[in-house]
Design a protein around this motif. Structure first.
Motif, PDB file in Angstrom:
ATOM      1  N   HIS A   1       0.836  -1.190   0.000  1.00 61.55           N
ATOM      2  CA  HIS A   1       0.000   0.000   0.000  1.00 61.55           C
ATOM      3  C   HIS A   1       0.870   1.237   0.000  1.00 61.55           C
ATOM      4  CE1 HIS A   1      -2.812   3.096   1.274  1.00 61.55           C
ATOM      5  NE2 HIS A   1      -3.723   2.328   0.745  1.00 61.55           N
ATOM      6  N   SER A   2       0.467   2.210  -0.785  1.00 60.13           N
ATOM      7  CA  SER A   2       1.305   3.391  -0.967  1.00 60.13           C
ATOM      8  C   SER A   2       1.475   4.208   0.306  1.00 60.13           C
ATOM      9  CB  SER A   2       0.710   4.277  -2.061  1.00 60.13           C
ATOM     10  OG  SER A   2      -0.588   4.685  -1.695  1.00 60.13           O
TER      11      SER A   2
ATOM     12  N   THR B   1       5.515   4.125  -6.605  1.00 62.95           N
ATOM     13  CA  THR B   1       4.960   5.477  -6.610  1.00 62.95           C
ATOM     14  C   THR B   1       5.672   6.377  -5.607  1.00 62.95           C
ATOM     15  OG1 THR B   1       3.258   4.780  -5.023  1.00 62.95           O
ATOM     16  CG2 THR B   1       2.680   4.717  -7.356  1.00 62.95           C
TER      17      THR B   1
ATOM     18  N   TYR C   1      -7.212   2.078  -4.253  1.00 57.50           N
ATOM     19  CA  TYR C   1      -5.963   1.492  -4.734  1.00 57.50           C
ATOM     20  C   TYR C   1      -6.188   0.036  -5.130  1.00 57.50           C
ATOM     21  CZ  TYR C   1      -3.753   5.545  -2.533  1.00 57.50           C
ATOM     22  OH  TYR C   1      -3.395   6.818  -2.195  1.00 57.50           O
ATOM     23  N   ASP C   2      -5.402  -0.443  -6.090  1.00 52.88           N
ATOM     24  CA  ASP C   2      -5.484  -1.864  -6.414  1.00 52.88           C
ATOM     25  C   ASP C   2      -4.682  -2.655  -5.387  1.00 52.88           C
ATOM     26  OD1 ASP C   2      -2.758  -1.804  -7.084  1.00 52.88           O
ATOM     27  OD2 ASP C   2      -3.144  -1.586  -9.225  1.00 52.88           O
TER      28      ASP C   2
ATOM     29  N   GLY D   1      -1.187  -1.640  -4.536  1.00 56.14           N
ATOM     30  CA  GLY D   1      -0.938  -0.319  -3.978  1.00 56.14           C
ATOM     31  C   GLY D   1      -0.901   0.820  -4.973  1.00 56.14           C
ATOM     32  N   TYR D   2      -1.289   0.559  -6.227  1.00 56.84           N
ATOM     33  CA  TYR D   2      -1.327   1.623  -7.233  1.00 56.84           C
ATOM     34  C   TYR D   2      -2.723   2.236  -7.260  1.00 56.84           C
ATOM     35  CZ  TYR D   2       3.090  -0.192  -9.086  1.00 56.84           C
ATOM     36  OH  TYR D   2       4.389  -0.598  -9.235  1.00 56.84           O
ATOM     37  N   LYS D   3      -2.791   3.551  -7.349  1.00 53.98           N
ATOM     38  CA  LYS D   3      -4.081   4.230  -7.369  1.00 53.98           C
ATOM     39  C   LYS D   3      -4.829   3.903  -8.659  1.00 53.98           C
ATOM     40  CE  LYS D   3      -6.186   8.752  -6.542  1.00 53.98           C
ATOM     41  NZ  LYS D   3      -7.174   8.695  -7.617  1.00 53.98           N
ATOM     42  N   LYS D   4      -6.089   3.532  -8.509  1.00 56.26           N
ATOM     43  CA  LYS D   4      -6.907   3.247  -9.687  1.00 56.26           C
ATOM     44  C   LYS D   4      -7.168   4.549 -10.439  1.00 56.26           C
ATOM     45  CE  LYS D   4      -9.235  -0.619  -7.399  1.00 56.26           C
ATOM     46  NZ  LYS D   4     -10.530  -1.155  -6.913  1.00 56.26           N
TER      47      LYS D   4
END
Length: 463
Positions: free
Chosen positions: A108-109, A179, A317-318, A321-324
């Motif tokens: 998670h970011s 990210t 987030y997927d 951890g990347y933002k959708k």
């Protein structure tokens, strides 16, 4: 910020006759905004992949890997809240009325890290004309004497201390989420990122395709374990085109490496946050539009029509951890893609994006490799379908009815894998003059065909 002053929940009686299974009604009082009365909290069976209902309500799933049912909130039509505000307020209401379910993100970011990249970077004393490629990608934080001597000899402007400090810094940097280290890419050879970062996704690699070093990436097993056959095929083709050494691990079984989605699966597990960490992070969730102290109006009743919902972060987030991305964000990104990038991304885009960019994507690639294709989607986009490519798709599931309907569209001058994977006794008997298959070929798709069907087909083939 809108300040929530009070939330009142009204219990409702379950009624099967209603299309929406409403389990509570909420009245919300604000100190700086008109009240919102009659917000309906409901659950419903999911019938589409969209994040929103046709009416614009945001869907919340208890388990993102099982999207059979969702919970949502229907607000009165007269309220003047934006879609993002509605989403956040819906989450607050569902959180108070139900409770947060467990949902493990692979990463998670916003996860906490002790490593502070900027502080470490500030302490590095870079020599003049430093080149990030001067330190090989295979060199980690522990450097043996041979590698150190070679680097010192090739780079007399670098000290032993600097090499140690820099290698340790970049090692810790790529342990962060991509990210988080994006702004430090100028200080690290992207070959090292390809080699050492286990949180790269296929879309991230496609977006940075001009920087991807396939000779390093082929040794990053956690990433390879998640890549599609399309991108693995790209890696092999690039290695062969550039006449580079292919990884001994799969050099003698390239087709298996490309087609087997379980290849390197033993490396696929990466660090998961502990449950305690998840709970602590969730407690620190920052709202963008509302001020609210969680838990003060939590429903005390024992019954819950839903057991829980995942965190708001997991909806945004997927699981890597990347933002959708929103439609607008994706439109901007897609417009910048090269022809090669479009071909690669077409192999992994979900149906929403395939439809949105239906006049721009590479349908040859989508039909050949995309695992998200469904019968309904194919039928709705039949004018775009490349049947010869679809015939080689090893992941798409089709019904016998669909195959019968479009059988003549496939290229039967050679065996068609997608038909053999779905072959039945009836299909073979009715179309044996058209379908090319023998015992050895059928055995290759034994798992897909199933034991009973396989035995019956083998008897027919032996006649």
């Amino acid at each position: 910020m809108l300040k929530i002053k009070h939330i009142e929940f009204i219990k409702t009686v379950y009624d099967e006759s209603l299309s929406h299974n409403i389990f509570s009604i909420a009245n919300i009082q604000f100190s700086n905004y008109p009240p919102v009365n009659g917000a309906l909290l409901y659950w419903k069976k999911n019938t589409s992949r969209s994040d929103f209902t046709p009416e614009g309500d945001f869907k919340f799933f208890y388990d993102m890997s099982n999207i059979t049912y969702y919970a949502s909130v229907k607000f009165p039509k007269n309220i003047k809240l934006t879609r993002d505000q509605r989403q956040e307020l819906a989450y607050i209401l569902l959180d108070e009325r139900g409770f947060i379910g467990t949902y493990s993100l692979k990463t998670h970011s916003s996860r906490r890290r002790k490593f502070k990249p900027q502080k470490g970077l500030d302490r590095l004393n870079f020599p003049e004309e430093f080149d990030v490629k001067s330190i090989p990608s295979y060199v980690g934080p522990i450097i043996d004497e041979i590698d150190m001597n070679q680097m010192l000899e090739a780079n007399p402007n670098m000290s032993k201390k600097f090499i140690h400090d820099y290698c340790f810094w970049r090692y810790n940097l790529v342990k962060l989420h991509p990210t988080e280290f994006e702004k430090y890419l100028d200080y690290v050879d992207f070959s090292y990122i390809c080699y050492a970062c286990d949180q790269l996704t296929e879309q991230y690699l496609i977006e940075h395709l001009d920087q991807v070093d396939v000779s390093s990436l082929q040794y990053n097993y956690p990433v390879l374990s998640r890549l599609s056959a399309s991108f693995k095929n790209y890696i092999v083709n690039e290695l062969q085109r550039k006449k580079l050494k292919i990884n001994d691990h799969f050099e003698q079984e390239i087709d298996v490496f490309i087609e087997d989605e379980t290849y390197f699966s033993e490396y696929s597990t990466i660090h998961l946050l502990d449950e305690d960490e998840l709970e602590q992070e969730e407690e620190k969730m920052e709202y963008h539009f509302f001020e609210f102290e969680r838990g003060q109006y939590r429903w005390q009743g024992s019954e819950h029509m839903i057991k829980g919902i995942p965190s708001l972060a997991s909806q945004i987030y997927d699981d890597m951890g990347y933002k959708k991305r929103s439609n607008k964000e994706m439109d901007t990104l897609f417009a910048q893609y090269s022809k090669r990038q479009i071909s690669l991304i077409s192999a992994v885009l979900e149906p929403h994006w395939l439809h949105r960019y239906r006049d721009k994507i590479d349908w040859q690639s989508a039909c050949h490799y995309n695992e998200h294709l469904t019968e309904d989607f194919l039928s709705a986009h039949i004018q775009y379908i490349e049947f010869e490519a679809l015939g080689n798709n090893l992941w798409c599931e089709l019904s016998e009815g669909f195959i019968k309907k479009y059988l003549k569209h496939f290229n039967h001058n050679q065996p068609v894998p997608i038909i053999i994977r779905h072959l039945t006794e009836e299909l073979y008997i009715n179309f044996k003059d058209m379908i090319k298959v023998d015992s050895d070929l059928l055995f290759q798709y034994y798992d897909a065909v199933g034991n009973e069907e396989y035995e019956r087909l083998q008897e027919l083939l032996s006649e």
